[in-house]
Write a protein that holds these residues in place. Structure first.
Motif, PDB file in Angstrom:
ATOM      1  N   GLY A 120     -67.223 -21.220  97.162  1.00  0.00           N
ATOM      2  CA  GLY A 120     -65.797 -21.491  97.049  1.00  0.00           C
ATOM      3  C   GLY A 120     -65.121 -21.597  98.398  1.00  0.00           C
ATOM      4  N   SER A 121     -65.773 -22.268  99.357  1.00  0.00           N
ATOM      5  CA  SER A 121     -65.228 -22.416 100.720  1.00  0.00           C
ATOM      6  C   SER A 121     -64.957 -21.057 101.361  1.00  0.00           C
ATOM      7  CB  SER A 121     -63.941 -23.249 100.702  1.00  0.00           C
ATOM      8  OG  SER A 121     -64.137 -24.481 100.064  1.00  0.00           O
ATOM      9  N   THR A 122     -65.817 -20.100 101.110  1.00  0.00           N
ATOM     10  CA  THR A 122     -65.786 -18.713 101.596  1.00  0.00           C
ATOM     11  C   THR A 122     -64.727 -17.861 100.900  1.00  0.00           C
ATOM     12  OG1 THR A 122     -64.228 -18.934 103.483  1.00  0.00           O
ATOM     13  CG2 THR A 122     -66.544 -19.456 103.908  1.00  0.00           C
ATOM     14  N   HIS A 123     -64.056 -18.385  99.881  1.00  0.00           N
ATOM     15  CA  HIS A 123     -62.998 -17.610  99.244  1.00  0.00           C
ATOM     16  C   HIS A 123     -63.539 -16.478  98.369  1.00  0.00           C
ATOM     17  CE1 HIS A 123     -60.507 -21.239 100.206  1.00  0.00           C
ATOM     18  NE2 HIS A 123     -59.735 -20.267 100.618  1.00  0.00           N
ATOM     19  N   GLY A 124     -64.801 -16.558  97.949  1.00  0.00           N
ATOM     20  CA  GLY A 124     -65.376 -15.449  97.189  1.00  0.00           C
ATOM     21  C   GLY A 124     -65.385 -14.177  98.010  1.00  0.00           C
ATOM     22  N   VAL A 125     -65.958 -14.250  99.205  1.00  0.00           N
ATOM     23  CA  VAL A 125     -66.036 -13.058 100.045  1.00  0.00           C
ATOM     24  C   VAL A 125     -64.644 -12.639 100.524  1.00  0.00           C
ATOM     25  CG1 VAL A 125     -66.439 -14.292 102.244  1.00  0.00           C
ATOM     26  CG2 VAL A 125     -67.298 -11.967 101.933  1.00  0.00           C
ATOM     27  N   ILE A 126     -63.759 -13.601 100.766  1.00  0.00           N
ATOM     28  CA  ILE A 126     -62.417 -13.246 101.231  1.00  0.00           C
ATOM     29  C   ILE A 126     -61.657 -12.500 100.141  1.00  0.00           C
ATOM     30  CG2 ILE A 126     -60.186 -14.157 101.986  1.00  0.00           C
ATOM     31  CD1 ILE A 126     -61.728 -16.481 103.305  1.00  0.00           C
ATOM     32  N   ARG A 127     -61.745 -12.968  98.910  1.00  0.00           N
ATOM     33  CA  ARG A 127     -61.036 -12.288  97.824  1.00  0.00           C
ATOM     34  C   ARG A 127     -61.593 -10.891  97.609  1.00  0.00           C
ATOM     35  NH1 ARG A 127     -59.153 -14.899  91.986  1.00  0.00           N
ATOM     36  NH2 ARG A 127     -58.164 -12.994  91.189  1.00  0.00           N
ATOM     37  N   VAL A 128     -62.913 -10.746  97.703  1.00  0.00           N
ATOM     38  CA  VAL A 128     -63.514  -9.413  97.586  1.00  0.00           C
ATOM     39  C   VAL A 128     -63.023  -8.515  98.713  1.00  0.00           C
ATOM     40  CG1 VAL A 128     -65.691  -8.150  97.791  1.00  0.00           C
ATOM     41  CG2 VAL A 128     -65.537 -10.128  96.283  1.00  0.00           C
ATOM     42  N   GLY A 129     -62.926  -9.054  99.929  1.00  0.00           N
ATOM     43  CA  GLY A 129     -62.468  -8.261 101.057  1.00  0.00           C
ATOM     44  C   GLY A 129     -61.062  -7.728 100.866  1.00  0.00           C
ATOM     45  N   HIS A 130     -60.158  -8.554 100.371  1.00  0.00           N
ATOM     46  CA  HIS A 130     -58.790  -8.101 100.127  1.00  0.00           C
ATOM     47  C   HIS A 130     -58.752  -7.046  99.018  1.00  0.00           C
ATOM     48  CE1 HIS A 130     -56.240 -10.720 102.643  1.00  0.00           C
ATOM     49  NE2 HIS A 130     -57.240 -11.569 102.554  1.00  0.00           N
ATOM     50  N   ALA A 131     -59.574  -7.228  97.985  1.00  0.00           N
ATOM     51  CA  ALA A 131     -59.610  -6.251  96.898  1.00  0.00           C
ATOM     52  C   ALA A 131     -60.123  -4.898  97.390  1.00  0.00           C
ATOM     53  CB  ALA A 131     -60.483  -6.767  95.754  1.00  0.00           C
ATOM     54  N   VAL A 132     -61.141  -4.925  98.247  1.00  0.00           N
ATOM     55  CA  VAL A 132     -61.690  -3.679  98.773  1.00  0.00           C
ATOM     56  C   VAL A 132     -60.652  -2.955  99.618  1.00  0.00           C
ATOM     57  CG1 VAL A 132     -63.384  -2.735 100.404  1.00  0.00           C
ATOM     58  CG2 VAL A 132     -64.104  -4.350  98.631  1.00  0.00           C
ATOM     59  N   ARG A 133     -59.890  -3.686 100.398  1.00  0.00           N
ATOM     60  CA  ARG A 133     -58.827  -3.045 101.183  1.00  0.00           C
ATOM     61  C   ARG A 133     -57.815  -2.351 100.273  1.00  0.00           C
ATOM     62  NH1 ARG A 133     -56.831  -6.905 106.100  1.00  0.00           N
ATOM     63  NH2 ARG A 133     -57.254  -8.597 104.658  1.00  0.00           N
TER      64      ARG A 133
END
Length: 355
Positions: A120-133
């Motif tokens: 997803g144009s790196t949005h998978g890991v980015i969304r997970v990162g925001h959720a973890v924060r």
């Protein structure tokens, strides 16, 4: 902002899917940045009407479709990268996160999903990162915040895509020099999927990945990741004009990995650094111009704001990419004291139009 504002925003956004537009299978669409942008607004305490922002944003989104068939624990590999299984992946992770602590689920699935970091144009890991924060900042995780992690992991799994030719970095270059040395695709046309297909056949791809100096041990990974994020955020000054939106992710994707790192087992740190570098190099190779713009001149014409003004400008601008980039660049400025990073937050707001 009240403490329940973020869970309430998540609950509203979870009626929608992670993408909208695109073809009949959802390919080549746009990513739902609502949860990521709202997390920045709330965590930063920005002076912005979150509900009003959501009122405008959700009109463009597509509803989350219903499930089709359950994903069973022993059969998950076959469902990786199956975009139509997104609702099934969401149901799977929702169940996992009600049965086990979220850090346990993350530690199990992070190494499984990491090779597909460009999903997803790196949005998978980015969304997970925001959720973890958001989860890390809560003494008792709200159900809606756990649900947001489920949505992030599900998007990553459903859009999973491995890159061929990925190798562990073993070169001598620091992140800033390694970024400059990334070989650009000659043909930078088409959607990201088309560009990644060409990248994997590019003779300079593997060499670009090798060029970065590796971290000597697990202990060196956090600092190396921070340097990679700082370098990518500053490089936006010279590269951003090539693709203002996509090149934001050269900084925000490794920053997401950096934020998840403390909640991962240490044996996952070195692979996480290698994957983050592969994501950065892929974005730069496929979207960055061969000739950077004169960064010093761009900075000279845009005096750096204060860090507080940089964040507030981004909030007033209202674009989700501008918000995410400002959040990352201000963190980099806080580490380095480099005022050019604050100037970059002004520049990104000029390159990307207001919504």
């Amino acid at each position: 902002m009240t403490t329940d504002m973020l869970p309430a925003a998540y609950e509203r956004l979870h009626a929608y899917g992670p993408e909208f537009g695109g073809d009949e299978e959802g390919n080549h669409g746009l990513t739902n940045h609502g949860p990521m942008a709202v997390e920045v607004m709330v965590r930063r305490g920005l002076d912005v009407d979150v509900e009003g922002w959501l009122d405008r944003y959700v009109h463009r989104l597509a509803e989350l479709p219903g499930t089709s068939a359950a994903i069973r624990p022993g059969e998950w590999r076959a469902a990786l990268g199956e975009a139509r299984r997104l609702p099934d992946w969401t149901a799977y992770f929702r169940h996992e996160l009600t049965e086990r602590p979220w850090r346990s689920v993350l530690a199990e699935w992070w190494p499984r999903l990491l090779p597909g970091i460009v999903a997803g144009s790196t949005h998978g890991v980015i969304r997970v990162g925001h959720a973890v924060r958001a989860l890390r900042g809560a003494s008792v995780p709200a159900p809606q915040t756990l649900d947001e992690l489920a949505h992030g992991l599900a998007f990553w799994a459903a859009r999973y895509r491995e890159l061929a030719g990925v190798v562990v970095p073993d070169g001598t270059l620091a992140p800033r020099e390694a970024l400059t040395a990334v070989t650009r695709l000659t043909d930078q046309s088409g959607f990201i999927a088309h560009r990644l297909d060409r990248l994997e056949r590019s003779p300079g791809w593997t060499a670009s990945l090798r060029a970065l100096a590796p971290a000597a041990s697990d202990d060196g990974v956090p600092a190396r990741l921070e340097s990679l994020v700082d370098s990518a955020a500053r490089a936006y000054l010279g590269l951003g004009h090539g693709s203002p939106v996509l090149l934001v992710h050269a900084a925000t994707a490794p920053n997401a990995v950096r934020h998840v790192l403390p909640d991962l087992p240490r044996e996952q740190w070195l692979p996480s650094l290698a994957a983050a570098w592969a994501a950065v190099a892929a974005v730069v190779a496929t979207y960055a111009p061969a000739r950077p713009a004169p960064a010093a001149e761009i900075v000279r014409r845009r005096p750096a704001p204060t860090r507080e003004d940089a964040l507030q400008r981004a909030a007033e601008h209202g674009d989700e990419h501008v918000l995410k980039f400002a959040d990352t660049a201000v963190e980099s400025h806080d580490r380095t004291g480099d005022p050019d990073l604050l100037a970059a937050t002004v520049y990104v707001g000029e390159l990307i139009g207001r919504p």
